[in-house]
Design a protein around this motif. Structure first.
Motif, PDB file in Angstrom:
ATOM      1  N   GLY A   1     -14.048   2.340  -0.862  1.00 55.24           N
ATOM      2  CA  GLY A   1     -14.677   1.044  -1.081  1.00 55.24           C
ATOM      3  C   GLY A   1     -14.468   0.094   0.082  1.00 55.24           C
ATOM      4  O   GLY A   1     -15.393  -0.613   0.507  1.00 55.24           O
ATOM      5  N   LEU A   2     -13.256   0.071   0.613  1.00 51.65           N
ATOM      6  CA  LEU A   2     -12.953  -0.814   1.742  1.00 51.65           C
ATOM      7  C   LEU A   2     -13.779  -0.447   2.971  1.00 51.65           C
ATOM      8  O   LEU A   2     -14.225  -1.327   3.713  1.00 51.65           O
ATOM      9  CB  LEU A   2     -11.459  -0.750   2.062  1.00 51.65           C
ATOM     10  N   ILE A   3     -13.989   0.847   3.167  1.00 50.87           N
ATOM     11  CA  ILE A   3     -14.813   1.290   4.294  1.00 50.87           C
ATOM     12  C   ILE A   3     -16.286   1.011   4.024  1.00 50.87           C
ATOM     13  O   ILE A   3     -17.012   0.489   4.876  1.00 50.87           O
ATOM     14  CB  ILE A   3     -14.595   2.791   4.568  1.00 50.87           C
ATOM     15  N   ARG A   4     -16.742   1.345   2.831  1.00 46.64           N
ATOM     16  CA  ARG A   4     -18.156   1.186   2.472  1.00 46.64           C
ATOM     17  C   ARG A   4     -18.607  -0.265   2.592  1.00 46.64           C
ATOM     18  O   ARG A   4     -19.730  -0.549   3.054  1.00 46.64           O
ATOM     19  CB  ARG A   4     -18.391   1.676   1.034  1.00 46.64           C
ATOM     20  N   THR A   5     -17.754  -1.200   2.171  1.00 46.37           N
ATOM     21  CA  THR A   5     -18.122  -2.618   2.210  1.00 46.37           C
ATOM     22  C   THR A   5     -17.904  -3.245   3.581  1.00 46.37           C
ATOM     23  O   THR A   5     -18.280  -4.398   3.795  1.00 46.37           O
ATOM     24  CB  THR A   5     -17.304  -3.417   1.174  1.00 46.37           C
ATOM     25  N   GLY A   6     -17.287  -2.501   4.495  1.00 42.56           N
ATOM     26  CA  GLY A   6     -17.019  -3.040   5.823  1.00 42.56           C
ATOM     27  C   GLY A   6     -15.804  -3.933   5.885  1.00 42.56           C
ATOM     28  O   GLY A   6     -15.552  -4.573   6.913  1.00 42.56           O
ATOM     29  N   ALA A   7     -15.021  -3.974   4.805  1.00 40.95           N
ATOM     30  CA  ALA A   7     -13.819  -4.806   4.805  1.00 40.95           C
ATOM     31  C   ALA A   7     -12.805  -4.303   5.819  1.00 40.95           C
ATOM     32  O   ALA A   7     -12.090  -5.091   6.446  1.00 40.95           O
ATOM     33  CB  ALA A   7     -13.188  -4.827   3.412  1.00 40.95           C
ATOM     34  N   LEU A   8     -12.727  -2.983   5.981  1.00 43.35           N
ATOM     35  CA  LEU A   8     -11.855  -2.366   6.970  1.00 43.35           C
ATOM     36  C   LEU A   8     -12.605  -1.232   7.647  1.00 43.35           C
ATOM     37  O   LEU A   8     -13.489  -0.609   7.053  1.00 43.35           O
ATOM     38  CB  LEU A   8     -10.581  -1.808   6.317  1.00 43.35           C
ATOM     39  N   LYS A   9     -12.228  -0.946   8.878  1.00 44.40           N
ATOM     40  CA  LYS A   9     -12.737   0.234   9.559  1.00 44.40           C
ATOM     41  C   LYS A   9     -11.846   1.423   9.197  1.00 44.40           C
ATOM     42  O   LYS A   9     -10.676   1.235   8.861  1.00 44.40           O
ATOM     43  CB  LYS A   9     -12.734  -0.001  11.063  1.00 44.40           C
ATOM     44  N   PRO A  10     -12.386   2.628   9.262  1.00 42.03           N
ATOM     45  CA  PRO A  10     -11.582   3.799   8.887  1.00 42.03           C
ATOM     46  C   PRO A  10     -10.253   3.887   9.623  1.00 42.03           C
ATOM     47  O   PRO A  10      -9.231   4.275   9.033  1.00 42.03           O
ATOM     48  CB  PRO A  10     -12.488   4.977   9.242  1.00 42.03           C
ATOM     49  N   GLU A  11     -10.250   3.529  10.908  1.00 43.30           N
ATOM     50  CA  GLU A  11      -9.017   3.619  11.695  1.00 43.30           C
ATOM     51  C   GLU A  11      -7.963   2.593  11.282  1.00 43.30           C
ATOM     52  O   GLU A  11      -6.820   2.666  11.720  1.00 43.30           O
ATOM     53  CB  GLU A  11      -9.322   3.496  13.183  1.00 43.30           C
ATOM     54  N   GLN A  12      -8.333   1.663  10.403  1.00 41.15           N
ATOM     55  CA  GLN A  12      -7.373   0.683   9.891  1.00 41.15           C
ATOM     56  C   GLN A  12      -6.686   1.168   8.618  1.00 41.15           C
ATOM     57  O   GLN A  12      -5.903   0.445   8.031  1.00 41.15           O
ATOM     58  CB  GLN A  12      -8.069  -0.655   9.616  1.00 41.15           C
ATOM     59  N   ILE A  13      -6.995   2.395   8.210  1.00 46.05           N
ATOM     60  CA  ILE A  13      -6.435   2.958   6.981  1.00 46.05           C
ATOM     61  C   ILE A  13      -5.660   4.228   7.298  1.00 46.05           C
ATOM     62  O   ILE A  13      -6.177   5.125   7.968  1.00 46.05           O
ATOM     63  CB  ILE A  13      -7.543   3.265   5.960  1.00 46.05           C
TER      64      ILE A  13
END
Length: 264
Positions: free
Chosen positions: A22-34
């Motif tokens: 969800g965080l990636i899909r909504t653009g709240a975080l980039k994948p590399e931030q997880i």
């Protein structure tokens, strides 16, 4: 902590994956931030690397890497997992999604002063339409809480509740998707019975549920008033409502909540 640059999941099962997606899909975080760790390394890599997330070998690695640490292991593993990294967690913002763990229980596990909030997410967080129930009692600063709320509001309605209300709020939001899915299936079955193709029936039923929920959230209208607005005198909708009442529809739903709460 005014901003959250990196989030780490200790445990990466279904709920943690739903939150990350969800965080990636909504653009709240980039994948590399997880980043994330889990017991089975090969499975972890398969669940993270294709999306660009970072798999890490240990909970210590995740705790050191992340600004915000999500404790997403099975509830019975919380003490075992947190004991070796208590000193690291003391310097982080910690979010628990472990069922049955509230702030009071964590006080006996984490170092006093650890910035902690306990939550109960549901699976629709994966598409940015979830619910995250959070315990009103927490140890986040005002700034920390704003950062937490800003991040997770991108994937969910964030609803604080008192500790005594955590269980039933979790039942409503966490078990509710199963009930809603049964309702979608039943509506579709009824429509298929009368000739509508199943794919179209599922699509219409699901959008009807999504749209009705969004309408209530945005207007704050009483659900009874929303029902009345669709029920014209002598019309078709009131006939269907009457049939549902004859079968004990609302009583059955309330009984389902009662049954779950009695097992807590």
């Amino acid at each position: 902590m005014s901003t959250i640059q990196k989030i780490g999941f200790i445990g990466f099962g279904n709920m943690a994956q739903a939150m990350a997606q969800g965080l990636i899909r909504t653009g709240a975080l980039k994948p590399e931030q997880i980043c994330a760790c889990a017991r089975h390394w090969d499975k972890l890599k398969a669940n993270t690397e294709p999306s660009g997330m970072q798999p890490l070998p240990t909970a210590k690695d995740v705790a050191e890497e992340a600004d915000l640490v999500v404790l997403a292991v099975k509830p019975y593993l919380i003490e075992e997992v947190t004991a070796p990294i208590r000193n690291i967690l003391k310097e982080k913002l910690v979010v628990s999604v472990a069922a049955g763990w509230n702030f009071e229980k964590f006080e006996n596990v984490l170092i006093p002063g650890t910035r902690l909030i306990c939550t109960i997410p549901n699976t629709p967080v994966s598409v940015g339409e979830g619910i995250i129930v959070c315990e009103s009692r927490h140890s986040l600063s005002e700034e920390d809480y704003r950062a937490f709320e800003e991040l997770f509001s991108s994937i969910a309605v964030v609803q604080p509740v008192e500790t005594s209300q955590l269980s039933v709020a979790g039942t409503l939001s966490g078990c509710g998707p199963a009930f809603a899915s049964m309702f979608i299936e039943a509506l579709a079955d009824g429509a298929v019975k009368h000739g509508l193709p199943r794919a179209a029936a599922y699509r219409l039923a699901s959008q009807m549920i999504a749209g009705t929920g969004k309408l209530q959230l945005q207007t704050g209208a009483h659900p009874g008033a929303m029902k009345d607005a669709v029920c014209s005198p002598g019309g078709t909708t009131i006939v269907g409502v009457s049939a549902l009442e004859e079968k004990g529809f609302r009583a059955a739903v309330i009984d389902a909540i009662d049954a779950i709460e009695s097992k807590r």
